[in-house]
Design a protein around this motif. Structure first.
Motif, PDB file in Angstrom:
ATOM      1  N   LYS A  60     -60.944  40.875 -15.518  1.00 39.48           N
ATOM      2  CA  LYS A  60     -60.753  41.316 -14.142  1.00 39.48           C
ATOM      3  C   LYS A  60     -61.334  42.717 -14.000  1.00 39.48           C
ATOM      4  CE  LYS A  60     -58.210  37.782 -12.755  1.00 39.48           C
ATOM      5  NZ  LYS A  60     -58.572  36.881 -11.631  1.00 39.48           N
ATOM      6  N   THR A 117     -56.427  44.971  -3.643  1.00 32.17           N
ATOM      7  CA  THR A 117     -56.228  43.575  -3.263  1.00 32.17           C
ATOM      8  C   THR A 117     -54.734  43.263  -3.321  1.00 32.17           C
ATOM      9  OG1 THR A 117     -58.384  42.973  -4.197  1.00 32.17           O
ATOM     10  CG2 THR A 117     -56.828  41.189  -3.774  1.00 32.17           C
ATOM     11  N   LEU A 146     -50.887  41.385  -2.823  1.00 35.08           N
ATOM     12  CA  LEU A 146     -50.218  40.170  -3.298  1.00 35.08           C
ATOM     13  C   LEU A 146     -50.386  39.012  -2.325  1.00 35.08           C
ATOM     14  CD1 LEU A 146     -46.826  41.686  -4.524  1.00 35.08           C
ATOM     15  CD2 LEU A 146     -48.590  40.680  -5.976  1.00 35.08           C
ATOM     16  N   ASN A 149     -57.465  36.298  -3.459  1.00 30.89           N
ATOM     17  CA  ASN A 149     -57.170  36.819  -4.794  1.00 30.89           C
ATOM     18  C   ASN A 149     -55.728  37.296  -4.965  1.00 30.89           C
ATOM     19  OD1 ASN A 149     -59.903  36.586  -5.928  1.00 30.89           O
ATOM     20  ND2 ASN A 149     -60.446  38.139  -4.408  1.00 30.89           N
ATOM     21  N   GLY A 150     -54.855  36.866  -4.071  1.00 28.82           N
ATOM     22  CA  GLY A 150     -53.448  37.208  -4.188  1.00 28.82           C
ATOM     23  C   GLY A 150     -52.679  36.164  -4.968  1.00 28.82           C
ATOM     24  N   GLY A 151     -51.401  36.006  -4.644  1.00 27.22           N
ATOM     25  CA  GLY A 151     -50.581  35.017  -5.322  1.00 27.22           C
ATOM     26  C   GLY A 151     -50.987  33.594  -4.967  1.00 27.22           C
ATOM     27  N   THR A 152     -50.430  32.642  -5.692  1.00 34.66           N
ATOM     28  CA  THR A 152     -50.726  31.226  -5.495  1.00 34.66           C
ATOM     29  C   THR A 152     -49.816  30.641  -4.405  1.00 34.66           C
ATOM     30  OG1 THR A 152     -51.337  30.995  -7.819  1.00 34.66           O
ATOM     31  CG2 THR A 152     -50.824  28.973  -6.614  1.00 34.66           C
ATOM     32  N   TYR A 159     -49.068  42.555 -11.562  1.00 37.37           N
ATOM     33  CA  TYR A 159     -49.883  43.260 -10.566  1.00 37.37           C
ATOM     34  C   TYR A 159     -50.226  44.620 -11.164  1.00 37.37           C
ATOM     35  CZ  TYR A 159     -51.661  45.061  -6.175  1.00 37.37           C
ATOM     36  OH  TYR A 159     -52.480  45.582  -5.196  1.00 37.37           O
ATOM     37  N   LEU A 198     -53.664  41.610  -8.624  1.00 36.51           N
ATOM     38  CA  LEU A 198     -52.817  40.654  -9.339  1.00 36.51           C
ATOM     39  C   LEU A 198     -53.692  39.949 -10.372  1.00 36.51           C
ATOM     40  CD1 LEU A 198     -50.062  39.247  -9.626  1.00 36.51           C
ATOM     41  CD2 LEU A 198     -50.836  37.602  -7.895  1.00 36.51           C
ATOM     42  N   PRO A 236     -52.666  35.201 -11.010  1.00 39.38           N
ATOM     43  CA  PRO A 236     -52.166  34.665  -9.739  1.00 39.38           C
ATOM     44  C   PRO A 236     -50.976  33.724  -9.874  1.00 39.38           C
ATOM     45  CG  PRO A 236     -54.562  34.655  -9.756  1.00 39.38           C
ATOM     46  CD  PRO A 236     -54.125  35.021 -11.147  1.00 39.38           C
ATOM     47  N   GLU A 237     -50.885  32.966 -10.964  1.00 34.14           N
ATOM     48  CA  GLU A 237     -49.782  32.014 -11.097  1.00 34.14           C
ATOM     49  C   GLU A 237     -48.436  32.707 -11.315  1.00 34.14           C
ATOM     50  OE1 GLU A 237     -49.720  30.914 -15.866  1.00 34.14           O
ATOM     51  OE2 GLU A 237     -50.561  29.479 -14.452  1.00 34.14           O
ATOM     52  N   GLN A 273     -45.793  33.342  -6.717  1.00 34.53           N
ATOM     53  CA  GLN A 273     -45.926  32.194  -5.827  1.00 34.53           C
ATOM     54  C   GLN A 273     -45.639  32.621  -4.379  1.00 34.53           C
ATOM     55  OE1 GLN A 273     -46.840  28.916  -6.903  1.00 34.53           O
ATOM     56  NE2 GLN A 273     -47.305  30.069  -8.780  1.00 34.53           N
TER      57      GLN A 273
END
Length: 212
Positions: A2, A57, A59, A64-67, A162, A197, A200-201, A204
């Motif tokens: 990253k 970026t 959450l 490109n934030g959380g899933t 993060y 982050l 990402p997983e 949620q």
């Protein structure tokens, strides 16, 4: 891998010489304190909602934030939706997981009950302890998205994934010469920071549906 950048954040204000010298309290110290509050608010907003373009970026960033774990039917929020969000997060991440949401969303959640008629919200009665939802800590932010169609509703995850990259220390500068012709003194506070982050997983997201 990253890649993290360094985005410049600065806050500036101009003060008249008369106000600075004639004030009945330490105005310079007050300005410094307010700078700290302003920068902290800007950071919090970026760490939650930033799109990575000239800023961190967040959450809740769509790319490109959380899933996204689940999308609601419109903006109707139910107890089962919160349960689905919790168990969409893999067990190892749930050990240190917590919720992040807006106060408006929290108000809706506090009205939800389980199948036995008991509220799923668990208020804290101990100083320093956060309120809990389904046994997990709840954090609220004025910058978290409101419960609206097509928008993220809340995040649940382990936020240690993060990463925040500070480049050097926060600095403050007094500018006397630049505005001297106008009888003013400038103050500038600045820093260079990024946030991303990296897994990402680990976070949620519950998202509202496209229609209210």
């Amino acid at each position: 891998q990253k890649i993290m950048d360094a985005h410049k954040l600065h806050v500036a204000v101009k003060v008249t010489e008369e106000l600075l010298y004639d004030s009945m309290f330490d105005l310079a110290s007050y300005i410094t304190t307010q700078f700290g509050i302003a920068i902290a608010n800007a950071e919090e907003d970026a760490f939650l909602n930033g799109d990575g373009k000239g800023k961190p970026t967040g959450l809740f960033d769509e790319t490109n934030g959380g899933t996204v774990a689940k999308t609601l039917t419109g903006t109707k929020l139910g107890t089962d939706d919160v349960l689905d969000l919790v168990y969409a997060l893999k067990r190892p991440y749930r050990k240190k997981a917590s919720f992040i949401m807006n106060d408006q969303t929290l108000a809706a959640l506090r009205k939800l009950k389980d199948n036995n008629g008991a509220y799923i919200w668990q208020p804290s009665y101990q100083a320093g302890e956060p309120d809990r939802l389904l046994g997990y800590a709840v954090h609220t932010s004025a910058f978290a998205p409101e419960l609206a169609a097509g928008k993220p509703v809340m995040a649940f995850g382990d936020y240690s994934y993060y990463n925040i990259g500070d480049r050097g220390s926060r600095s403050m500068q007094e500018l006397r010469e630049l505005f001297a012709g106008n009888g003013m003194i400038g103050y500038v506070a600045k820093e260079r920071v990024d946030g991303l982050l990296v897994l990402p997983e680990a976070v949620q997201i519950l998202k509202a549906g496209a229609s209210a």
